[in-house]
Design a protein around this motif. Structure first.
Motif, short mmCIF file in Angstrom:
data_model
loop_
_atom_site.label_atom_id
_atom_site.label_comp_id
_atom_site.label_asym_id
_atom_site.label_seq_id
_atom_site.Cartn_x
_atom_site.Cartn_y
_atom_site.Cartn_z
N GLU A 187 0.94 -1.21 -0.04
CA GLU A 187 0.28 0.03 -0.02
C GLU A 187 0.77 1.15 0.07
O GLU A 187 1.90 1.34 0.89
CB GLU A 187 -1.16 0.02 1.17
N VAL A 188 0.44 2.14 -1.01
CA VAL A 188 1.13 3.55 -0.86
C VAL A 188 0.03 4.47 -0.65
O VAL A 188 -0.82 4.81 -1.45
CB VAL A 188 1.81 3.64 -2.15
N GLU A 199 8.56 9.68 -6.44
CA GLU A 199 9.13 8.86 -7.45
C GLU A 199 10.19 7.84 -6.66
O GLU A 199 10.33 6.68 -7.16
CB GLU A 199 9.88 9.58 -8.57
N SER A 200 11.05 8.13 -5.83
CA SER A 200 11.98 7.25 -5.07
C SER A 200 11.03 6.14 -4.34
O SER A 200 11.40 5.04 -4.29
CB SER A 200 12.77 8.02 -3.95
N GLU A 201 9.85 6.48 -3.71
CA GLU A 201 9.05 5.71 -2.85
C GLU A 201 8.34 4.69 -3.94
O GLU A 201 8.39 3.45 -3.54
CB GLU A 201 7.97 6.34 -2.42
N LEU A 202 7.90 4.86 -5.24
CA LEU A 202 7.33 4.16 -5.88
C LEU A 202 8.38 3.19 -6.87
O LEU A 202 8.04 2.01 -7.05
CB LEU A 202 6.57 4.93 -6.94
N LYS A 215 22.17 3.76 0.41
CA LYS A 215 22.08 2.23 0.02
C LYS A 215 20.77 2.13 -1.03
O LYS A 215 20.07 2.90 -0.95
CB LYS A 215 21.99 1.43 1.25
N LEU A 216 20.99 1.16 -1.96
CA LEU A 216 20.06 0.79 -2.91
C LEU A 216 18.63 0.58 -2.34
O LEU A 216 18.84 -0.18 -1.18
CB LEU A 216 20.33 -0.35 -3.56
N ARG A 217 17.77 1.20 -2.65
CA ARG A 217 16.15 0.76 -2.23
C ARG A 217 15.45 0.41 -3.35
O ARG A 217 15.36 1.16 -4.39
CB ARG A 217 16.00 2.33 -1.49
N LYS A 218 14.60 -0.67 -3.04
CA LYS A 218 13.36 -1.29 -3.99
C LYS A 218 12.18 -0.18 -3.84
O LYS A 218 12.06 0.12 -2.61
CB LYS A 218 13.45 -2.63 -3.86
N GLY A 219 11.58 0.12 -4.91
CA GLY A 219 10.49 0.90 -4.65
C GLY A 219 9.26 0.08 -4.58
O GLY A 219 9.23 -1.33 -4.38
N LYS A 220 8.06 0.57 -4.30
CA LYS A 220 6.77 -0.17 -4.12
C LYS A 220 6.35 -1.13 -5.26
O LYS A 220 5.60 -2.24 -4.98
CB LYS A 220 5.59 0.76 -3.81
N PHE A 221 6.74 -0.51 -6.61
CA PHE A 221 6.39 -1.47 -7.68
C PHE A 221 7.30 -2.78 -7.62
O PHE A 221 6.58 -3.86 -7.80
CB PHE A 221 6.84 -0.69 -8.82
N GLU A 222 8.51 -2.82 -7.30
CA GLU A 222 9.28 -4.01 -7.18
C GLU A 222 8.80 -4.79 -6.07
O GLU A 222 8.81 -6.04 -6.00
CB GLU A 222 10.74 -3.71 -6.83
N GLN A 223 8.43 -4.07 -5.07
CA GLN A 223 8.05 -4.56 -3.66
C GLN A 223 6.94 -5.74 -4.00
O GLN A 223 6.48 -6.54 -3.15
CB GLN A 223 8.04 -3.80 -2.43
N ALA A 224 5.99 -5.12 -4.69
CA ALA A 224 4.82 -5.56 -5.01
C ALA A 224 4.79 -6.81 -5.99
O ALA A 224 3.49 -7.28 -6.69
CB ALA A 224 3.53 -4.53 -5.25
N ASP A 225 6.04 -6.88 -6.60
CA ASP A 225 6.00 -8.01 -8.02
C ASP A 225 5.36 -9.25 -7.61
O ASP A 225 5.77 -9.81 -6.41
CB ASP A 225 7.39 -8.11 -8.02
N GLY A 226 4.57 -9.53 -8.34
CA GLY A 226 3.78 -10.99 -7.95
C GLY A 226 2.44 -10.64 -7.36
O GLY A 226 1.66 -11.66 -7.15
#
Length: 294
Positions: A187-188, A199-202, A215-226
């Protein structure tokens, strides 16, 4: 590979689709209309139907709509009828093949999941999952029915309503009734994130992309993959972020801030807002193309 039934009034379209699908390893048969399709269904089983109608000729067979009509009303009618996907002509063959493979995988998973259904229901009942939707009014009944119709497909959904009306609850129940239920629900709240950080968050960021990016940070789109990405209060998103969300929806790819590398994501997007987006479009605050994508 699945056995596909192609229904289209255009002979050339039927031939083109059948030849391409057979080249990709599918078995394909064609029909000019619903009557011919029904006869083919009586003779043998099909795994999925491609049709230029907004409904399948036989109940219980997954179907994908291929239509020359790009209107939202027609797409919604197809979704309400249970379509797995809605593609407009000329057909993007890459996306069609993706949809066919997803439908085939879902069919395989459905039979495997049947034996695990009691355990899955138990997991969904654990604390921390969404609250049960309560109420017995006709309106609540219609909402439940619509959720049950829309949840199994991968169509994007826009939920509208006043603050506190339960938009997040609807989104969570759609996720839990979908074939993505075992995946993440991310959820965002677009209204709670400053425009310079959205943009960084997503989409995430690379290390060193800006001063505080240690450090590298995955956005919400990547976190929601699948799984499902819930964009709450999307009407408050900046126009620049809207443009990048539109690209992510169109191409199913995201690019982290500070990177030029595209990352493919498999995400179902459900959005919500308490604003009248048509009025926001008229005022120049919301992109019309993103509205229609949602």
């Amino acid at each position: 590979m699945p056995k596909v039934l192609i229904i289209d009034q255009s002979k050339s379209m039927r031939k083109t689709l059948a030849e391409r699908l057979e080249y990709e390893g599918f078995t394909a048969e064609t029909a000019e209309n619903d009557a011919a399709a029904a006869e083919l269904c009586r003779r043998g089983a099909f795994d999925i139907v491609l049709t230029d109608r907004t409904a399948a000729p036989e109940a219980g067979i997954p179907f994908i709509v291929l239509s020359a009509d790009a209107s939202v009303a027609t797409a919604m009618e197809a979704v309400r009828n249970g379509a797995e996907d809605y593609l407009t002509k000329p057909v993007d063959m890459n996306r069609l093949l993706q949809s066919l493979r997803r439908a085939a995988e879902a069919a395989d998973e459905e039979s495997a999941a049947a034996a695990q259904a009691p355990a899955r229901r138990a997991r969904r009942a654990k604390p921390g999952r969404s609250a049960e939707m309560i109420g017995s009014s006709p309106e609540i009944g219609r909402i439940r029915t619509l959720i049950e119709k829309v949840a199994p497909c991968d169509a994007r959904v826009l939920i509208t309503g006043e603050n506190g009306s339960g938009k997040e609850l609807v989104a969570r129940q759609m996720h839990e009734l979908s074939r993505r239920a075992s995946g993440p629900f991310v959820e965002v709240n677009c209204a709670a994130i400053p425009s310079e950080l959205i943009e960084s968050e997503l989409f995430g960021h690379e290390k060193g992309a800006f001063t505080s990016a240690i450090k590298l940070r995955k956005g919400k789109f990547e976190q929601a993959d699948g799984g499902t990405l819930f964009l709450d209060e999307i009407g408050d998103m900046s126009l620049s972020a809207q443009a990048k969300v539109l690209r992510a929806l169109q191409e199913r790819k995201v690019t982290r801030v500070g990177s030029d590398k595209d990352i493919e994501v498999d995400v179902r997007v459900v959005a919500a807002t308490n604003k009248d987006l048509r009025e926001e479009i008229r005022r120049g605050n919301f992109r019309e193309d993103l509205y229609h994508r949602l």
